[in-house]
Design an enzyme around this catalytic site. Structure first.
Site, short mmCIF file in Angstrom:
data_model
loop_
_atom_site.label_atom_id
_atom_site.label_comp_id
_atom_site.label_asym_id
_atom_site.label_seq_id
_atom_site.Cartn_x
_atom_site.Cartn_y
_atom_site.Cartn_z
N ASN A 219 -9.93 -0.94 -1.61
CA ASN A 219 -8.49 -0.76 -1.45
C ASN A 219 -7.79 -1.32 -2.70
O ASN A 219 -7.76 -2.53 -2.90
CB ASN A 219 -8.01 -1.47 -0.19
CG ASN A 219 -6.52 -1.28 0.06
OD1 ASN A 219 -5.80 -0.75 -0.77
ND2 ASN A 219 -6.07 -1.72 1.24
N HIS B 117 -3.91 6.96 1.70
CA HIS B 117 -4.16 5.60 1.24
C HIS B 117 -5.59 5.19 1.62
O HIS B 117 -6.12 5.66 2.64
CB HIS B 117 -3.14 4.64 1.86
CG HIS B 117 -3.44 3.22 1.57
ND1 HIS B 117 -3.63 2.77 0.28
CD2 HIS B 117 -3.63 2.14 2.38
CE1 HIS B 117 -3.90 1.48 0.32
NE2 HIS B 117 -3.91 1.07 1.58
N CYS C 116 0.82 -1.23 0.00
CA CYS C 116 0.00 0.00 0.00
C CYS C 116 0.84 1.27 0.00
O CYS C 116 0.36 2.34 -0.34
CB CYS C 116 -0.95 0.00 1.18
SG CYS C 116 -2.13 -1.34 1.07
N1 ACO Z 1 -18.55 -9.46 7.00
C1 ACO Z 1 -19.21 -9.67 8.15
N2 ACO Z 1 -18.59 -9.86 9.32
C2 ACO Z 1 -17.25 -9.86 9.30
C3 ACO Z 1 -16.51 -9.67 8.13
C4 ACO Z 1 -17.22 -9.47 6.92
N3 ACO Z 1 -16.61 -9.27 5.76
N4 ACO Z 1 -15.20 -9.70 8.43
C5 ACO Z 1 -15.10 -9.91 9.75
N5 ACO Z 1 -16.35 -10.01 10.27
C6 ACO Z 1 -16.73 -10.25 11.65
C7 ACO Z 1 -15.61 -10.80 12.49
O1 ACO Z 1 -15.53 -12.20 12.36
C8 ACO Z 1 -16.02 -10.39 13.89
O2 ACO Z 1 -17.00 -11.27 14.37
P1 ACO Z 1 -17.04 -11.66 15.93
O3 ACO Z 1 -17.28 -10.37 16.67
O4 ACO Z 1 -18.18 -12.62 16.00
O5 ACO Z 1 -15.69 -12.26 16.22
C9 ACO Z 1 -16.72 -9.03 13.65
O6 ACO Z 1 -17.05 -8.99 12.24
C10 ACO Z 1 -15.87 -7.82 13.97
O7 ACO Z 1 -14.60 -8.01 13.43
P2 ACO Z 1 -13.44 -7.02 13.74
O8 ACO Z 1 -12.16 -7.66 13.30
O9 ACO Z 1 -13.53 -6.52 15.13
O10 ACO Z 1 -13.81 -5.81 12.78
P3 ACO Z 1 -13.07 -4.45 12.65
O11 ACO Z 1 -13.96 -3.39 13.07
O12 ACO Z 1 -11.69 -4.50 13.26
O13 ACO Z 1 -12.87 -4.31 11.08
C11 ACO Z 1 -11.24 -4.55 9.36
C12 ACO Z 1 -12.10 -5.28 10.39
C13 ACO Z 1 -12.14 -3.82 8.39
C14 ACO Z 1 -10.41 -5.57 8.60
C15 ACO Z 1 -10.32 -3.54 10.08
O14 ACO Z 1 -9.66 -4.19 11.14
C16 ACO Z 1 -9.30 -2.89 9.18
O15 ACO Z 1 -9.64 -2.11 8.32
N6 ACO Z 1 -8.01 -3.15 9.40
C17 ACO Z 1 -6.94 -2.44 8.70
C18 ACO Z 1 -6.85 -2.75 7.22
C19 ACO Z 1 -5.63 -2.05 6.65
O16 ACO Z 1 -5.30 -0.93 6.99
N7 ACO Z 1 -4.89 -2.71 5.77
C20 ACO Z 1 -3.63 -2.12 5.34
C21 ACO Z 1 -3.54 -1.94 3.95
S1 ACO Z 1 -3.72 -3.40 3.02
C22 ACO Z 1 -2.15 -3.76 2.31
O17 ACO Z 1 -1.14 -3.21 2.64
C23 ACO Z 1 -2.12 -4.85 1.30
#
Ligand code: ACO
Length: 337
Positions: A294, A264, A113
């Site tokens: 993304n 980003h 990224c």
């Molecule tokens: N649909 C429905 N539910 C989902 C999904 C989905 N697609 N994905 C996860 N869940 C569920 C989880 O299993 C969890 O369920 P549980 O509470 O029963 O355990 C619940 O939703 C909440 O999950 P969290 O992990 O707490 O969700 P969060 O609010 O943290 O969001 C996310 C997850 C969107 C991935 C977030 O953590 C994020 O954006 N992280 C950073 C991403 C990033 O910056 N990436 C860097 C760039 S990418 C690169 O460099 C290639």
């Protein structure tokens, strides 16, 4: 002094739109969850035989046209991607072939990224040193073919889209402290302690010190991106503001001096947090994640091209760019547009 100026930017996304509802037919997710947790409404996916280099080619053609130059004037192509068309050679040479400019230099980089920011910095160094006069920097991704579309993949696969962006940087002679258009500074970082927090384990020569292809089963989860979302999120919220401040401090600028922020596009909540932390008004942050998700190395040039097309990015504006991603890698740039 010789500096790099943005001569033109371009972008391209494949025509096929995949909505959150479309994904909910493949995995246990919903439009509501994806919008609320990420801000993403849809993404674009390639179809048929479209390659990463094809996307990069379309974005490059637009950047060349905006710059008003011909491909043969390019001295160097810097190609940033994590979804290269082949293990080797890098995708830059395939783009070079499409552009018909065999003979110039190409460099492929793998900073995910932050790839485009790293690419900008490489272009800047070559231009400042006088070695090259015109550099094409491309960020391009075909994520859709590498995502786990099974129910197991929902935590990562809903986040990514396909697309490309490109910029032509050219050497200009600017006066110190002037308001000329140029790339003022770039700032790069990485921390390999977190390499396995967001990665694809295999195939690769380092996989378990064993065979290159640990299994012939393409459904094996080692082939798909794995992410510790919470860790990535927390580090992004820390490193992005740090990177912004580093760019501002290098030019003795304040947040209020910046006309537009191009961040980003990993999660709208990350960008909202950065904006809130600095009390940046909403109209100064240009987001595209809603439409494209993304697109990793492509998010920054897509943001620049879209902002220009929307009339939000105009000559003379001071633009702050920041990115964070797998590696971990992070970085920033300050640009007088
Ligand atoms: N649909 C429905 N539910 C989902 C999904 C989905 N697609 N994905 C996860 N869940 C569920 C989880 O299993 C969890 O369920 P549980 O509470 O029963 O355990 C619940 O939703 C909440 O999950 P969290 O992990 O707490 O969700 P969060 O609010 O943290 O969001 C996310 C997850 C969107 C991935 C977030 O953590 C994020 O954006 N992280 C950073 C991403 C990033 O910056 N990436 C860097 C760039 S990418 C690169 O460099 C290639």
């Amino acid at each position: 002094m010789i500096r790099a100026k943005f001569l033109g930017v371009g972008m391209y996304v494949p025509p096929k739109v995949v909505t959150n509802d479309d994904l909910s037919t493949l995995m246990d997710t919903s439009d509501e969850w994806i919008r609320q947790r990420t801000g993403i409404e849809q993404r674009h996916w390639v179809e048929g035989k479209t390659t990463n280099a094809d996307l990069g080619f379309e974005a490059s053609k637009m950047a060349l046209s905006k710059a008003g130059i011909e491909a043969k004037e390019i001295d160097l192509i810097v190609y940033a991607t994590l979804s290269s068309d082949h293990d080797f050679p890098g995708t830059g040479v395939f783009l070079q072939k499409k552009l018909g400019i065999g003979g110039c230099a190409t460099i492929d980089i793998r900073q995910q990224c932050t790839g485009f920011v790293y690419g900008l910095s490489i272009a800047d160094q070559f231009i400042r040193s006088g070695m090259y006069k015109k550099v094409l920097v491309v960020g391009s991704e075909v994520h859709s073919r590498g995502l786990d579309r099974s129910p197991r993949g929902r935590e990562v696969s809903v986040l990514f889209g396909d697309g490309a962006g490109a910029a032509i940087l050219g050497a200009v002679d600017v006066k110190d402290g002037s308001k000329d258009s140029y790339l003022c500074s770039t700032h790069l970082h990485s921390d390999g302690n977190f390499a396995e927090e967001l990665w694809v384990a295999g195939p690769g020569m380092g996989f378990g010190g064993e065979t290159r292809f640990p299994t012939a089963d393409v459904s094996d989860e080692v082939y798909y991106p794995k992410m510790n979302g919470k860790t990535v999120f927390l580090h992004a919220c820390k490193r992005m503001p740090e990177a912004v401040m580093e760019a501002l401090n290098a030019s003795e600028k304040k947040i209020e001096d910046i006309d537009l922020f191009i961040f980003h596009q990993a999660n709208l909540r990350i960008n909202d947090m950065v904006a809130k932390q600095f009390s940046i008004p909403e109209h100064k942050v240009f987001n595209t994640i809603q439409k494209y998700a993304n697109t990793t190395a492509a998010t920054i040039p897509i943001g620049l091209a879209e902002a220009e097309r929307a009339g939000k990015l105009k000559p003379g504006m001071l633009v702050a760019i920041a990115a964070f991603g797998s590696g971990f890698t992070w970085g920033s740039a300050l640009v007088r547009w």
